[in-house]
Design an enzyme around this catalytic site. Structure first.
Site, PDB file in Angstrom:
ATOM      1  N   GLU A   1       0.797  -1.223   0.000  1.00 32.40           N
ATOM      2  CA  GLU A   1       0.000   0.000   0.000  1.00 32.40           C
ATOM      3  C   GLU A   1       0.832   1.276   0.000  1.00 32.40           C
ATOM      4  O   GLU A   1       0.426   2.276  -0.600  1.00 32.40           O
ATOM      5  CB  GLU A   1      -0.925   0.023   1.228  1.00 32.40           C
ATOM      6  CG  GLU A   1      -2.034  -1.012   1.217  1.00 32.40           C
ATOM      7  CD  GLU A   1      -3.170  -0.620   0.283  1.00 32.40           C
ATOM      8  OE1 GLU A   1      -3.081   0.445  -0.360  1.00 32.40           O
ATOM      9  OE2 GLU A   1      -4.138  -1.385   0.177  1.00 32.40           O
TER      10      GLU A   1
ATOM     11  N   SER B   1     -31.029 -32.622  48.472  1.00 29.43           N
ATOM     12  CA  SER B   1     -30.296 -33.027  49.679  1.00 29.43           C
ATOM     13  C   SER B   1     -28.968 -32.307  49.862  1.00 29.43           C
ATOM     14  O   SER B   1     -28.196 -32.668  50.752  1.00 29.43           O
ATOM     15  CB  SER B   1     -30.031 -34.540  49.630  1.00 29.43           C
ATOM     16  OG  SER B   1     -31.230 -35.272  49.618  1.00 29.43           O
TER      17      SER B   1
END
Length: 717
Positions: free
Chosen positions: A110, A371
């Site tokens: 780029e 329980s």
């Protein structure tokens, strides 16, 4: 094209010193380009450039740039990202978090002179102008630097006209003198378009390759360099051929520029291009959503969970739940005992599992604990000096006013030790002990453990809470068991969801150290499920009334894990139980920790090692503090068989099975009679056996120590 970016109004970043072109040179260069493109006179151009310079937005503050919220684990690894307010995936990223090979390829492709120029590459601009004139007024190339592309991305303005290009030049000049090169590169890596609602290198790498951009192959890096040039045309999920062509174009350029060797490019060409977007990570989905709701607008939220463990347990939970039916869900919570940090939180069998309401976080849902509160009940008896693990207690039909508890399997064991009563999860002894220690004390200790028990509004806790008649969450149970594992010292669970640190746990102990050790010692001897190893952890299971909830909570010397299995809508799951459904998941969860089990705490001072015969007299047998408890005041009742029933003993076929007669209430010892003839006497046991001579009617009677009696008539066959 990216959407508009909100520009922060905070202080600008300190610029890096670099040669700056005088404004007159910038203006002159702009005019040259304008004139070359046939767009006007100098006076108009100068006025336009001044207007542009005056109207530039403030330089964005990278720290406050709008990005997706990233929820990460305790080590900073991504758990779940969320889209921006505009529905875009734009994840925060820094240059150091991106593969260096990609950075080199990006700059080479780029903007080769990115590190040297001041925002504008004049030779490229003049080349673009010449191409424009040679093409008869058509734009052939833009000559944009990375800095100019960042300016375009910030403003979200068109770029294929001279006015947009001139604005980019002026804006790029401003950016170069306010930001460092790495800051400019960071903005590009965050904002570059990659097709659809994907923006930035990090979101693109996750969407197309399913991984962070820290390590990219040459082919992956080349594709990510190519996509922002034509993000829609080259989208690999829409046009893989165009994406491949763009990638290969980048590879050819890299070879030509000497960035990579031809062999490396050839190998990269053979790598397939992805043809679909991958799902973004969605680990700890429920907790992440809660965190984003609690901390709106925060860019990065760190939870306490461990990504590896979270991922492993989510797979485990989904697989286990699938074997139990499409409407069954599952939840797991893992916590560190020392810090209280939650290391994993699986809220359901799958966030998008519609039939099992996967969107419901079952770690915080209020359910019946079955329980699972029994260890704390017995722990209170140990602490109060009412019992020792080897104390004897009666497991026999007992009534407490209108409340008559029965064991899960419907059978009584007679005289047992407290150790056996807890290990076998017998209901009747647990309620006898709870009646002695008091329900208010139990609720108080639950609160000390940083649990939040829920009772029906306006009601006082009754004995039924010992068998699940109270609402708790999975996190509550993990907090309770963490306290027991820590020798009775409470800890506050922490997950990182809320922005402020949680309040410290209270100093009042849940149990004294000796009592907590007794409980752990018993739970460590509970037989494991088929997939477990004995003695590795201390654990307890529970099943709520009607088979609605299955629980398993366990711990070693470092970690506590809780598992819930059931249906979020509260409907029963026939046959489900803690030992068959939840316990296997618990033991597999400990296997997923990836470390050997840590031994439980050693015995503290005050622990009494003794058999029943060696115990002090008051501890040999559990005694209710109230000698006049209701079960002794009431007259004895024959609990089995019931009056008037037929009992099939197989007598007609010659069987010699005995008839078991069970008694509740009354004061032992008991004397048993059949048709007026005594057949047995028990000092403490509440049952006795009698073998009949043959079929027919029989009258059974029992007389207690105070002369009170009861009788029934039944038919034996």
């Amino acid at each position: 094209m990216t959407d508009a970016i909100s520009i922060a109004s905070g202080p600008e970043l300190e610029p890096k010193p670099r040669p700056r072109l005088p404004l007159w040179r910038l203006l002159a260069a702009g005019l040259v380009v304008m004139l070359a493109l046939g767009l006007g006179g100098a006076i108009y151009g100068l006025s336009t450039i001044r207007d542009i310079a005056a109207g530039l937005p403030l330089t964005p503050d990278i720290a406050t740039l709008p990005v997706s919220t990233a929820v990460v684990d305790r080590d900073g690894q991504l758990l779940r990202p969320f889209t921006t307010a505009g529905g875009r995936w734009r994840l925060p990223v820094t240059v150091s978090e991106v593969d260096r090979h990609f950075i080199d390829m990006l700059v080479a492709y780029e903007d080769q002179h990115f590190r040297e120029h001041a925002g504008i590459e004049w030779s490229s601009m003049l080349r673009a102008a010449g191409q424009f004139l040679g093409a008869g007024g058509h734009v052939v190339s833009g000559g944009s630097t990375l800095t100019m592309q960042v300016a375009r991305l910030i403003e979200a303005e068109p770029t294929r006209n001279i006015w947009g290009k001139l604005r980019q030049m002026v804006h790029a000049d401003a950016l170069e003198h306010r930001l460092s090169k790495d800051d400019i590169l960071t903005l590009y890596l965050t904002l570059a378009p990659y097709g659809g609602n994907i923006e930035g290198i990090r979101a693109a790498s996750l969407a197309y390759f399913g991984k962070e951009p820290t390590r990219l192959t040459t082919a992956e890096a080349a594709l990510l360099v190519a996509l922002p040039q034509s993000p829609e045309a080259r989208r690999p999920d829409r046009d893989p051929q165009a994406a491949e062509a763009g990638r290969n174009l980048v590879l050819d350029r890299m070879v030509a520029q000497g960035v990579i060797a031809q062999e490396e490019a050839d190998a990269a060409r053979r790598e397939p291009v992805p043809t679909a977007r991958k799902d973004f990570p969605m680990l700890a989905a429920h907790m992440a959503q809660e965190a984003v709701t609690a901390q709106p607008g925060v860019r990065r939220i760190a939870l306490t969970v461990d990504r590896r463990l979270q991922s492993a347990l989510e797979r485990l939970g989904a697989g286990r739940a699938a074997t139990l039916g499409p409407k069954v869900s599952l939840a797991i919570v893992v916590a560190d005992q020392a810090s209280g940090n939650i290391l994993a939180s699986v809220g359901s069998a799958g966030l998008f599992a519609e039939q099992s309401d996967g969107y419901v976080d079952m770690t915080s849902a209020v359910r019946s604990p079955g329980s699972t509160l029994k260890p704390l009940i017995y722990g209170l008896a140990f602490e109060l000096g009412l019992a020792h693990p080897e104390s004897l207690i009666e497991d026999r039909p007992t009534a407490f006013g209108g409340y008559v508890p029965v064991n899960f399997d419907g059978f009584s064991r007679g005289t047992v030790t407290i150790r056996q009563a807890l290990a076998d999860s017998l209901n009747i002894p647990a309620i006898v002990v709870l009646d002695a220690v008091g329900t208010a004390r139990l609720v108080s200790r639950l609160t000390r453990a940083n649990a939040h028990p829920k009772l029906p509004e306006g009601t006082a806790p009754g004995l039924a809470i010992g068998l699940g008649g109270v609402g708790v969450t999975l996190r509550d149970l993990v907090s309770i068991y963490a306290a027991i594992a820590r020798g009775g010292s409470p800890v506050m669970l922490n997950d990182g969801v809320t922005p402020a640190n949680h309040e410290p746990a209270g100093s009042a102990p849940v149990l004294d150290p000796a009592a907590a050790w007794y409980v752990s010692d018993i739970l460590a001897d509970v037989p494991p499920p088929l997939n477990g190893s004995p003695g590795r952890i201390a654990y307890k299971t529970g099943t709520s009334y009607g088979y609605r909830d299955a629980w398993a909570i366990g711990y070693d010397g470092k970690t506590v894990i809780g598992v819930w299995v059931g249906r979020p809508d509260g409907e029963p799951v026939p046959g489900i139980s803690g030992i068959t459904a939840a316990a296997p998941v618990l033991f597999e969860s400990f296997d997923r920790l990836g470390a050997p089990a840590v031994p439980l705490r050693p015995a503290p001072a005050g622990v009494l090692f003794a058999s029943n015969t060696q115990l002090p007299g008051p501890l040999k047998r559990f005694r209710h503090p109230d000698d006049n408890m209701t079960t002794r005041d009431a007259a004895p009742e024959i609990a089995f068989p019931a009056d008037g029933v037929d009992v099939d003993l197989g007598l007609a076929s010659g069987s010699d099975l005995p008839l078991v007669v069970k008694v509740r209430n009354g004061a032992p010892p008991f004397t048993f009679f059949a048709n007026g003839a005594p057949f047995g006497r028990s000092a403490f046991a509440r049952q006795n056996s009698w073998t009949p001579d043959g079929p027919g009617y029989v009258t059974l009677s029992v007389v207690d120590a105070e002369g009170r009696s009861d009788d029934v008539t039944v038919f034996l066959d």
